[in-house]
Design a protein around this motif. Structure first.
Motif, mmCIF file in Angstrom:
data_model
loop_
_atom_site.group_PDB
_atom_site.id
_atom_site.type_symbol
_atom_site.label_atom_id
_atom_site.label_comp_id
_atom_site.label_asym_id
_atom_site.label_seq_id
_atom_site.Cartn_x
_atom_site.Cartn_y
_atom_site.Cartn_z
ATOM 1 N N LEU A 284 0.836 -1.202 0.000
ATOM 2 C CA LEU A 284 0.000 0.000 0.000
ATOM 3 C C LEU A 284 0.872 1.253 0.000
ATOM 4 O O LEU A 284 0.603 2.217 -0.719
ATOM 5 N N ASN A 285 1.940 1.218 0.780
ATOM 6 C CA ASN A 285 2.851 2.356 0.886
ATOM 7 C C ASN A 285 3.599 2.608 -0.420
ATOM 8 O O ASN A 285 3.962 3.739 -0.734
ATOM 9 N N GLN A 286 3.832 1.550 -1.209
ATOM 10 C CA GLN A 286 4.474 1.729 -2.514
ATOM 11 C C GLN A 286 3.545 2.469 -3.475
ATOM 12 O O GLN A 286 3.997 3.268 -4.290
ATOM 13 N N VAL A 287 2.251 2.232 -3.354
ATOM 14 C CA VAL A 287 1.273 2.919 -4.201
ATOM 15 C C VAL A 287 1.064 4.353 -3.714
ATOM 16 O O VAL A 287 0.936 5.279 -4.510
ATOM 17 N N PHE A 288 1.047 4.529 -2.399
ATOM 18 C CA PHE A 288 0.818 5.847 -1.780
ATOM 19 C C PHE A 288 2.005 6.175 -0.863
ATOM 20 O O PHE A 288 1.945 5.957 0.347
ATOM 21 N N PRO A 289 3.113 6.692 -1.407
ATOM 22 C CA PRO A 289 4.327 6.898 -0.605
ATOM 23 C C PRO A 289 4.171 7.909 0.535
ATOM 24 O O PRO A 289 4.922 7.844 1.509
ATOM 25 N N ASP A 290 3.215 8.820 0.417
ATOM 26 C CA ASP A 290 3.039 9.829 1.471
ATOM 27 C C ASP A 290 1.809 9.518 2.337
ATOM 28 O O ASP A 290 1.229 10.417 2.944
ATOM 29 N N LEU A 291 1.453 8.266 2.440
ATOM 30 C CA LEU A 291 0.300 7.822 3.220
ATOM 31 C C LEU A 291 0.404 8.289 4.672
ATOM 32 O O LEU A 291 1.430 8.085 5.329
ATOM 33 N N LYS A 292 -0.656 8.945 5.149
ATOM 34 C CA LYS A 292 -0.693 9.443 6.536
ATOM 35 C C LYS A 292 -2.115 9.308 7.081
ATOM 36 O O LYS A 292 -3.088 9.411 6.338
ATOM 37 N N ASP A 293 -2.208 9.111 8.379
ATOM 38 C CA ASP A 293 -3.492 9.107 9.077
ATOM 39 C C ASP A 293 -3.506 10.224 10.106
ATOM 40 O O ASP A 293 -2.539 10.398 10.852
ATOM 41 N N LYS A 294 -4.605 10.969 10.125
ATOM 42 C CA LYS A 294 -4.785 12.022 11.126
ATOM 43 C C LYS A 294 -5.959 11.623 12.019
ATOM 44 O O LYS A 294 -7.096 11.493 11.545
ATOM 45 N N VAL A 295 -5.662 11.403 13.290
ATOM 46 C CA VAL A 295 -6.700 11.005 14.239
ATOM 47 C C VAL A 295 -7.599 12.204 14.531
ATOM 48 O O VAL A 295 -7.123 13.287 14.862
ATOM 49 N N ILE A 296 -8.901 11.972 14.400
ATOM 50 C CA ILE A 296 -9.894 13.000 14.692
ATOM 51 C C ILE A 296 -10.382 12.862 16.137
ATOM 52 O O ILE A 296 -10.426 13.823 16.888
ATOM 53 N N GLN A 297 -10.710 11.621 16.523
ATOM 54 C CA GLN A 297 -11.248 11.385 17.871
ATOM 55 C C GLN A 297 -10.994 9.938 18.270
ATOM 56 O O GLN A 297 -11.042 9.042 17.428
ATOM 57 N N VAL A 298 -10.738 9.722 19.562
ATOM 58 C CA VAL A 298 -10.580 8.386 20.133
ATOM 59 C C VAL A 298 -11.704 8.194 21.139
ATOM 60 O O VAL A 298 -11.935 9.055 21.988
ATOM 61 N N TYR A 299 -12.406 7.054 21.007
ATOM 62 C CA TYR A 299 -13.541 6.751 21.877
ATOM 63 C C TYR A 299 -13.286 5.437 22.613
ATOM 64 O O TYR A 299 -13.483 4.365 22.031
ATOM 65 N N PRO A 300 -12.835 5.490 23.880
ATOM 66 C CA PRO A 300 -12.683 4.243 24.630
ATOM 67 C C PRO A 300 -14.060 3.600 24.824
ATOM 68 O O PRO A 300 -15.055 4.292 25.025
ATOM 69 N N SER A 301 -14.101 2.280 24.738
ATOM 70 C CA SER A 301 -15.359 1.552 24.885
ATOM 71 C C SER A 301 -15.103 0.312 25.735
ATOM 72 O O SER A 301 -14.660 -0.717 25.221
ATOM 73 N N GLY A 302 -15.322 0.435 27.024
ATOM 74 C CA GLY A 302 -15.033 -0.676 27.925
ATOM 75 C C GLY A 302 -13.541 -0.805 28.148
ATOM 76 O O GLY A 302 -12.772 0.095 27.846
ATOM 77 N N ASP A 303 -13.120 -1.953 28.675
ATOM 78 C CA ASP A 303 -11.695 -2.107 28.967
ATOM 79 C C ASP A 303 -10.942 -2.834 27.868
ATOM 80 O O ASP A 303 -9.737 -3.039 27.970
ATOM 81 N N LYS A 304 -11.626 -3.228 26.774
ATOM 82 C CA LYS A 304 -10.947 -3.939 25.692
ATOM 83 C C LYS A 304 -11.008 -3.221 24.351
ATOM 84 O O LYS A 304 -10.191 -3.487 23.485
ATOM 85 N N ASN A 305 -11.989 -2.358 24.144
ATOM 86 C CA ASN A 305 -12.194 -1.766 22.818
ATOM 87 C C ASN A 305 -11.914 -0.275 22.804
ATOM 88 O O ASN A 305 -12.240 0.438 23.750
ATOM 89 N N ILE A 306 -11.332 0.148 21.699
ATOM 90 C CA ILE A 306 -11.136 1.575 21.434
ATOM 91 C C ILE A 306 -11.574 1.818 20.000
ATOM 92 O O ILE A 306 -11.154 1.114 19.083
#
Length: 151
Positions: free
Chosen positions: A84-106
């Motif tokens: 995937l990175n070879q196709v999109f060399p400048d691949l980046k993710d920008k986190v908008i929001q994190v929602y904890p859900s219980g003690d196992k899920n985010i």
């Protein structure tokens, strides 16, 4: 004497409840740190290090795999993101929001961006539900619109 036993039992119960709440808060905080590190490694394109955040043969749900759940080894994960990175060399993710859900899920809401080989840019809103057990990601259920625009 009976009143003292009731009082002591009540105090022990309260201490246990507080201890459980603190334990859940600690687990949640550690899970949030893991996810923060996940996106740091993703944006640095450190696929091998990123794969180490997962258990071997973690479960993935992703439109790129079709419908259903797919188990992937760490090696398969590294291969997928390297390609995937070879196709999109400048691949980046920008986190908008994190929602904890219980003690196992985010649940994480983020926007993925990059530039294709034809120099066209993309911006893709994504949500992922991470399940974390014993400090490792066991499930990665990712949702985004995988339909191409009509031309």
């Amino acid at each position: 004497m009976k009143a003292i036993k009731i009082l002591i039992s009540g105090m022990i119960f309260c201490a246990m409840v507080i201890s459980c709440n603190n334990s859940n808060e600690n687990i949640q905080a550690e899970n949030e740190k893991l996810i923060e590190n996940y996106f740091k490694l993703f944006n640095e394109h450190k696929w091998k290090e990123l794969s180490e955040l997962y258990v071997e043969n973690a479960e993935f749900k992703d439109p790129s795999f079709g419908n259903g759940i797919v188990k992937q080894s760490k090696a398969e994960f590294v291969k997928k993101y390297t390609e995937l990175n070879q196709v999109f060399p400048d691949l980046k993710d920008k986190v908008i929001q994190v929602y904890p859900s219980g003690d196992k899920n985010i649940i994480v809401e983020f926007v993925s961006t990059g530039t294709a080989p034809d120099q066209s840019k993309f911006e893709l809103p994504i949500s992922t539900i991470f399940t974390i057990e014993n400090g490792k990601i066991t499930k990665d259920y990712t949702y985004y619109d995988n339909f191409e625009e009509a031309k």
